[in-house]
Design an enzyme around this catalytic site. Structure first.
Site, PDB file in Angstrom:
ATOM      1  N   ASN A 155       0.807  -1.230   0.000  1.00  0.00           N
ATOM      2  CA  ASN A 155       0.000   0.000   0.000  1.00  0.00           C
ATOM      3  C   ASN A 155       0.837   1.276   0.000  1.00  0.00           C
ATOM      4  O   ASN A 155       0.490   2.254  -0.656  1.00  0.00           O
ATOM      5  CB  ASN A 155      -1.053  -0.021   1.115  1.00  0.00           C
ATOM      6  CG  ASN A 155      -0.465  -0.196   2.487  1.00  0.00           C
ATOM      7  OD1 ASN A 155       0.636  -0.713   2.635  1.00  0.00           O
ATOM      8  ND2 ASN A 155      -1.191   0.216   3.501  1.00  0.00           N
ATOM      9  N   GLU A 253       3.854  -4.283  12.686  1.00  0.00           N
ATOM     10  CA  GLU A 253       2.907  -3.187  12.393  1.00  0.00           C
ATOM     11  C   GLU A 253       1.799  -3.804  11.559  1.00  0.00           C
ATOM     12  O   GLU A 253       1.985  -4.061  10.367  1.00  0.00           O
ATOM     13  CB  GLU A 253       3.608  -2.068  11.609  1.00  0.00           C
ATOM     14  CG  GLU A 253       4.768  -1.412  12.338  1.00  0.00           C
ATOM     15  CD  GLU A 253       4.311  -0.482  13.454  1.00  0.00           C
ATOM     16  OE1 GLU A 253       3.090  -0.291  13.627  1.00  0.00           O
ATOM     17  OE2 GLU A 253       5.172   0.028  14.173  1.00  0.00           O
ATOM     18  N   CYS A 287      -3.152   1.817   6.501  1.00  0.00           N
ATOM     19  CA  CYS A 287      -3.357   1.198   7.814  1.00  0.00           C
ATOM     20  C   CYS A 287      -3.969   2.210   8.754  1.00  0.00           C
ATOM     21  O   CYS A 287      -4.983   1.955   9.391  1.00  0.00           O
ATOM     22  CB  CYS A 287      -2.033   0.663   8.345  1.00  0.00           C
ATOM     23  SG  CYS A 287      -0.743   1.894   8.384  1.00  0.00           S
ATOM     24  N   GLU A 465       7.625   2.476  15.383  1.00  0.00           N
ATOM     25  CA  GLU A 465       8.407   3.079  14.307  1.00  0.00           C
ATOM     26  C   GLU A 465       8.271   4.591  14.486  1.00  0.00           C
ATOM     27  O   GLU A 465       7.415   5.053  15.233  1.00  0.00           O
ATOM     28  CB  GLU A 465       7.866   2.637  12.945  1.00  0.00           C
ATOM     29  CG  GLU A 465       8.018   1.132  12.773  1.00  0.00           C
ATOM     30  CD  GLU A 465       7.808   0.650  11.349  1.00  0.00           C
ATOM     31  OE1 GLU A 465       6.997   1.253  10.630  1.00  0.00           O
ATOM     32  OE2 GLU A 465       8.462  -0.334  10.974  1.00  0.00           O
TER      33      GLU A 465
HETATM   34  P1  NAD Z   1       0.332  -9.306   3.864  1.00  0.00           P
HETATM   35  O1  NAD Z   1       0.495  -9.636   5.297  1.00  0.00           O
HETATM   36  O2  NAD Z   1      -0.381 -10.243   3.005  1.00  0.00           O
HETATM   37  O3  NAD Z   1       1.758  -9.059   3.159  1.00  0.00           O
HETATM   38  C1  NAD Z   1       2.702  -8.162   3.673  1.00  0.00           C
HETATM   39  C2  NAD Z   1       4.099  -8.617   3.314  1.00  0.00           C
HETATM   40  O4  NAD Z   1       4.355  -9.862   3.952  1.00  0.00           O
HETATM   41  C3  NAD Z   1       4.326  -8.871   1.824  1.00  0.00           C
HETATM   42  O5  NAD Z   1       5.648  -8.505   1.487  1.00  0.00           O
HETATM   43  C4  NAD Z   1       4.160 -10.369   1.717  1.00  0.00           C
HETATM   44  O6  NAD Z   1       4.804 -10.926   0.592  1.00  0.00           O
HETATM   45  C5  NAD Z   1       4.797 -10.823   3.003  1.00  0.00           C
HETATM   46  N1  NAD Z   1       4.361 -12.143   3.467  1.00  0.00           N
HETATM   47  C6  NAD Z   1       3.173 -12.757   3.251  1.00  0.00           C
HETATM   48  N2  NAD Z   1       3.160 -13.978   3.845  1.00  0.00           N
HETATM   49  C7  NAD Z   1       4.359 -14.117   4.453  1.00  0.00           C
HETATM   50  C8  NAD Z   1       4.947 -15.157   5.237  1.00  0.00           C
HETATM   51  N3  NAD Z   1       4.293 -16.283   5.508  1.00  0.00           N
HETATM   52  N4  NAD Z   1       6.200 -14.967   5.708  1.00  0.00           N
HETATM   53  C9  NAD Z   1       6.872 -13.821   5.460  1.00  0.00           C
HETATM   54  N5  NAD Z   1       6.374 -12.811   4.710  1.00  0.00           N
HETATM   55  C10 NAD Z   1       5.124 -12.955   4.224  1.00  0.00           C
HETATM   56  O7  NAD Z   1      -0.342  -7.869   3.887  1.00  0.00           O
HETATM   57  P2  NAD Z   1      -1.114  -7.145   2.714  1.00  0.00           P
HETATM   58  O8  NAD Z   1      -2.511  -7.613   2.690  1.00  0.00           O
HETATM   59  O9  NAD Z   1      -0.300  -7.218   1.496  1.00  0.00           O
HETATM   60  O10 NAD Z   1      -1.062  -5.634   3.265  1.00  0.00           O
HETATM   61  C11 NAD Z   1      -2.112  -4.973   3.826  1.00  0.00           C
HETATM   62  C12 NAD Z   1      -2.097  -5.093   5.344  1.00  0.00           C
HETATM   63  O11 NAD Z   1      -0.991  -4.370   5.875  1.00  0.00           O
HETATM   64  C13 NAD Z   1      -3.311  -4.472   5.983  1.00  0.00           C
HETATM   65  O12 NAD Z   1      -3.791  -5.308   7.001  1.00  0.00           O
HETATM   66  C14 NAD Z   1      -2.787  -3.183   6.570  1.00  0.00           C
HETATM   67  O13 NAD Z   1      -3.532  -2.645   7.627  1.00  0.00           O
HETATM   68  C15 NAD Z   1      -1.423  -3.572   6.974  1.00  0.00           C
HETATM   69  N6  NAD Z   1      -0.584  -2.397   7.137  1.00  0.00           N
HETATM   70  C16 NAD Z   1      -0.194  -2.046   8.409  1.00  0.00           C
HETATM   71  C17 NAD Z   1       0.561  -0.893   8.616  1.00  0.00           C
HETATM   72  C18 NAD Z   1       1.006  -0.492   9.989  1.00  0.00           C
HETATM   73  O14 NAD Z   1       1.945   0.294  10.085  1.00  0.00           O
HETATM   74  N7  NAD Z   1       0.401  -0.978  11.050  1.00  0.00           N
HETATM   75  C19 NAD Z   1       0.926  -0.110   7.526  1.00  0.00           C
HETATM   76  C20 NAD Z   1       0.497  -0.485   6.252  1.00  0.00           C
HETATM   77  C21 NAD Z   1      -0.252  -1.643   6.060  1.00  0.00           C
END
Ligand code: NAD
Length: 488
Positions: A155, A253, A287, A465
């Site tokens: 995102n 996060e 997020c 962070e």
């Molecule tokens: P996701 O968890 O599917 O993927 C995030 C990252 O993790 C990607 O690089 C993905 O390839 C990797 N990943 C996936 N499975 C993995 C595994 N088993 N082991 C290691 N890495 C793995 O998240 P998404 O759906 O792509 O992103 C959106 C989510 O991120 C939303 O829930 C959003 O709220 C959250 N987010 C949180 C923050 C914050 O600062 N709290 C900021 C931005 C987004």
């Protein structure tokens, strides 16, 4: 500045060099058109191992440099990213989907965050304790951890990475980053630009590929000392269990479902603007955002009318087209998820006051577009209230008073951010104390500041962070006792 014309092939960035593509490749498609915009390596254990070893090899020399020198090099890298925004923004829009204006904002923020930590380099200090016993003093040394694995979602690919890179590098760690499998291109270019600006080889490496393969190989690599993860709550939990086997340090996060509360005495026009901006920026895929809106009954009609009007006026379109305010959702999966949440919610109740479906228009038919949507009074236990909604859809509820609003706000499993609009100082102070989350804005849009620590509670994760607090998550504090000669 316009759309990128031809697809780019980019291999992983390891030990200061962009490698050629491997045999296993992953295609990257534009969310607005489904056009092919690039190909990257789908990394497996072998590439991940080489990247981690390159970071491990670079660690000794990097951590031995003076702090000011590390700050200087990170500062130069920040400057180089800012200077390359014209090149990087179209690439980011092509792979992520966001309007070019928002890509420029994102890249500017990534550069600012790196510059912020470069500036804090000289503030990084431990402690000295005099007189623990007669003739005995203590030191608290802040030592870098070693190789950090940084995993980020799609995102905000560059700012979320900069949040980790800034404190990690300045504190003396080296980094292997894994961007989301759908947004690796800008990150690979950023790595190359930072090295051209003087960052030594191996200090910052990028591997690309799927989470279940490249991501897990990084998390479980024995030389990775800490994993800094931003992403969804289920993936965060999976990473926590993987990291547990070797007691790795973690920052998580995760997802959020941030409430906004508007009380009767608020500046309603400004609050409605902040609600619209907070929900629809980045097509609702942030997020920290306004994901649930609770409005005091006496002013609810006025606020609802203003928010619905604003949603209806947003220009939906391809991120490369002039004047577009809302791009496509990032992927088919994201649009399916949103449509499913809306359907499951509306089956239970609630009324659509704006949008609700896919926008008309031949030029939008190939992309993952969705109208900006407002839903009034869905049940409090429906998906729009209890799950994270990662798209342009805002539920609004009427509440009796602050107490009612805080009860509803805290009923979520998430605890990332929240915002409150009121001119009553006591109400604002009470809300700030009682809202169970990591960040509360009072009469302010949901803007994140580098100066303040940011991180969630409950299902939104742990660790900070931003702020100088971020250094705590990239250093160990080691105690040293010094006994003077002749003191026993
Ligand atoms: P996701 O968890 O599917 O993927 C995030 C990252 O993790 C990607 O690089 C993905 O390839 C990797 N990943 C996936 N499975 C993995 C595994 N088993 N082991 C290691 N890495 C793995 O998240 P998404 O759906 O792509 O992103 C959106 C989510 O991120 C939303 O829930 C959003 O709220 C959250 N987010 C949180 C923050 C914050 O600062 N709290 C900021 C931005 C987004």
């Amino acid at each position: 500045m316009s759309a990128i014309e031809t697809a780019v092939d980019l291999g992983p960035f390891i030990a200061g060099k962009a490698e050629p593509l491997s045999e296993a490749v992953q295609e990257i498609h534009d969310p607005a058109t489904q056009r092919l915009v690039g190909r990257v390596t789908a990394a497996g254990d072998e590439q991940v191992d080489r990247a981690v070893r390159a970071a491990e090899d670079a660690f000794v020399a990097w951590s031995a440099r003076g702090i000011a020198e590390r700050g200087e090099l990170v500062g130069r890298a920040a400057h180089a990213i800012r200077a390359a925004i014209d090149e990087l923004a179209p690439l980011l829009t092509a792979e992520q989907g966001k309007p070019l204006r928002e890509s420029r904002i994102e890249l500017g923020r990534a550069s600012e965050t790196l510059a912020h930590y470069a500036g804090l380099a000289k503030e990084l200090r431990g402690a000295f304790v005099l007189g623990l016993d007669p003739g005995v003093s203590g030191q608290v040394l802040r030592r870098p951890l070693g190789v950090v694995g940084a995993i980020v979602p799609w995102n905000f690919p560059t700012t979320l990475l900069a949040n980790k890179l800034g404190p990690a590098l300045v504190a003396g760690n080296t980094v292997v980053a894994k961007p989301a499998d759908t947004t690796p291109l800008t990150t690979l270019r950023v790595a190359a630009i930072m090295h051209e600006a003087g960052l030594p080889a191996g200090v910052f490496n990028v591997i690309t590929g799927r989470g279940a393969e490249a991501g897990e190989a990084l998390v479980t690599h024995p030389l990775v000392r800490k994993v800094a993860f931003t992403g969804s709550t289920p993936t965060g939990r999976r990473i926590m269990s993987l990291a547990a086997t070797e007691n790795k340090r973690l920052t998580l996060e995760l997802g959020g479902s941030d409430p906004m509360i508007i009380l009767q005495d608020a500046d309603l026009a400004k609050a409605a603007s902040a609600a619209s901006m907070g929900r629809f920026f980045n097509c609702g895929q942030a997020c920290l955002a306004v994901k649930r809106l609770y409005v005091a009954e006496p002013v609810a009609d006025e606020v609802i009318e203003a928010v619905v009007q604003k949603a209806g006026r947003l220009t939906v379109g391809r991120g490369t087209d002039k004047g577009v305010q809302l791009g496509p959702l990032h992927s088919e999966r994201q649009r399916d998820l949103l449509e499913d949440q809306l359907r499951r919610t509306l089956d239970r109740g609630g009324q659509v006051a704006a949008g609700g479906g896919r926008p008309p228009g031949e030029h939008l038919s190939d992309g993952w577009f969705h109208e900006p949507t407002v839903v009034l009074e869905p049940p409090h236990d429906s998906p729009m209230a209890t799950e994270e909604v990662f798209g342009p859809a805002l539920p609004i509820w009427r509440v009796r008073d602050l107490d009612d609003a805080i009860g509803r706000a805290n009923a979520s499993p998430f605890g990332l951010g929240s915002s409150v609009w009121t001119s009553d100082l006591d109400a604002a102070a009470e809300a700030a104390e009682r809202l169970d989350c990591g960040y509360t804005w009072i009469n302010s849009p949901t803007k994140v500041y580098d100066e303040l620590p940011f991180g969630g509670v409950k299902a939104s994760g742990f660790g900070k962070e931003h702020g100088s607090e971020a250094f705590d998550y990239y250093t160990d504090q080691k105690a040293v006792v010094i006994r003077r000669r002749g003191r026993g």
